[in-house]
Design an enzyme around this catalytic site. Sequence first.
Site, PDB file in Angstrom:
ATOM      1  N   LYS A 170     -40.489  28.830  10.863  1.00 19.41           N
ATOM      2  CA  LYS A 170     -39.494  28.647  11.914  1.00 19.41           C
ATOM      3  C   LYS A 170     -38.369  29.674  11.818  1.00 19.41           C
ATOM      4  O   LYS A 170     -37.840  30.126  12.839  1.00 19.41           O
ATOM      5  CB  LYS A 170     -38.944  27.217  11.874  1.00 19.41           C
ATOM      6  CG  LYS A 170     -39.972  26.175  12.265  1.00 19.41           C
ATOM      7  CD  LYS A 170     -39.384  24.780  12.297  1.00 19.41           C
ATOM      8  CE  LYS A 170     -40.422  23.756  12.732  1.00 19.41           C
ATOM      9  NZ  LYS A 170     -39.869  22.383  12.779  1.00 19.41           N
TER      10      LYS A 170
ATOM     11  N   LYS B 296     -45.216  18.892  20.469  1.00 18.47           N
ATOM     12  CA  LYS B 296     -44.228  18.909  21.536  1.00 18.47           C
ATOM     13  C   LYS B 296     -43.761  20.324  21.845  1.00 18.47           C
ATOM     14  O   LYS B 296     -43.363  20.625  22.966  1.00 18.47           O
ATOM     15  CB  LYS B 296     -43.000  18.088  21.132  1.00 18.47           C
ATOM     16  CG  LYS B 296     -43.246  16.611  20.902  1.00 18.47           C
ATOM     17  CD  LYS B 296     -41.952  15.959  20.457  1.00 18.47           C
ATOM     18  CE  LYS B 296     -42.113  14.480  20.165  1.00 18.47           C
ATOM     19  NZ  LYS B 296     -40.860  13.868  19.719  1.00 18.47           N
TER      20      LYS B 296
ATOM     21  N   LYS C  53     -52.482  21.595  15.706  1.00 16.37           N
ATOM     22  CA  LYS C  53     -52.033  20.226  15.910  1.00 16.37           C
ATOM     23  C   LYS C  53     -51.418  20.060  17.294  1.00 16.37           C
ATOM     24  O   LYS C  53     -50.738  20.957  17.795  1.00 16.37           O
ATOM     25  CB  LYS C  53     -50.989  19.875  14.841  1.00 16.37           C
ATOM     26  CG  LYS C  53     -50.509  18.437  14.868  1.00 16.37           C
ATOM     27  CD  LYS C  53     -49.512  18.210  13.742  1.00 16.37           C
ATOM     28  CE  LYS C  53     -48.966  16.780  13.773  1.00 16.37           C
ATOM     29  NZ  LYS C  53     -47.979  16.560  12.694  1.00 16.37           N
TER      30      LYS C  53
END
Length: 395
Positions: free
Chosen positions: A165, A263, A260
């Site tokens: 990230k 969102k 996966k």
Amino acid sequence: MAHATSLILSSSSRFSRIGYSTRFLRHHTNPLLPVPRFRCYCSSDESSPSPPSVKKRVVSGVQPTGSIHLGNYLGAIKNWVTLQDTYETLFFIVDLHAITLPYDVQELRKATRDTAALYLACGVDISKASVFVQSHVRAHVELMWLLSSSTPIGWLQKMTQFKEKSRKEGGENASVSLLTYPVLMAADILLYKSDFVPVGEDQKQHLELARDLAQRVNNLYGGRKWKKLGGRGGSIFKIPEPLIPQVGARVMSLTDGLSKMSKSAPSDQSRINLLDSKDLIADKIKRCKTDSFVGLEFDNAERPECNNLLSVYQIVSGKTKEEVMEECKDMSWGTFKPLLADAVIEHLSPIQVRYQEITAESAYLDKVLSEGADRATEIAESTIHNLKQAMGFYI
């Protein structure tokens, strides 16, 4: 916790155990070293002994960012509904974790309430479980700060999600919270004296950090040192174990069977949101990625999309793996996709109806969250008191 934080006890469920026994933890006394790797508990294994009769505690949560999707539901929330019948459970909305990356300020409040409403709509029963918002229990942040004083920065820099990230955020432009949020996640777990943590395979590293921190603090401040300060002595924190469901622990993307369901994925086509309309669900499944093999089968590494879609069908239909295989082995994708769409729509329909009822009663949801936070605070304050006493604070 999906980010779920993603803890439990027993009376009728059975668990399988692998890896180290907790007896080894009692001999692990070097506070500078991590604890031995944990043993895993699978929630549907019928071969191992029954757990003890005194209920232990499960705590888990989901971020209020984006819409809750089928992966969140099948991988976490649906399992919570089963766990609440056997364990003492606390489920919360991890809104503090939602601000580690840029977010929509106007959306956060609404998303928090919507997520809580979906918890209840999915079957979380407030007579059995406490439901609350993370930021409404201030002890989460306080414990994070106390734990931070004992957390080596090298542990955090090794976290896989931080590396990924922070790279996306441009390295030096990444927020400090992106580095330290695993400490907050550890606080989420340890604050409530958790026995087990429902986690997905991709969240094990965060649980390892929580376990390492618990053991480190126990060694630094617990035992006789704590007793000399007027405490009870012994361990300050429990060492939590992971609980990984055997089915549905990781639902994959509709556009890539190796990723996966998320969102944060840029394409809404990659996921089925719990509040998607019937037509939208059918369209997403119709357009989802498949393969050109003949027939359908589980557990073929060359067919990740096939395994994912069959697994989803197995869970939403309530059938066994063997029953699904017998039913679908000779089907084409043209036959199976409408079958899957109908099963998903039928499964989600009562959730959508209940969600509309809950959101129509704003005062009811406020009351649920307030009472849940009050119950959580009672447990949390005890943990904070013990740790501050052991660390030498004037209390």
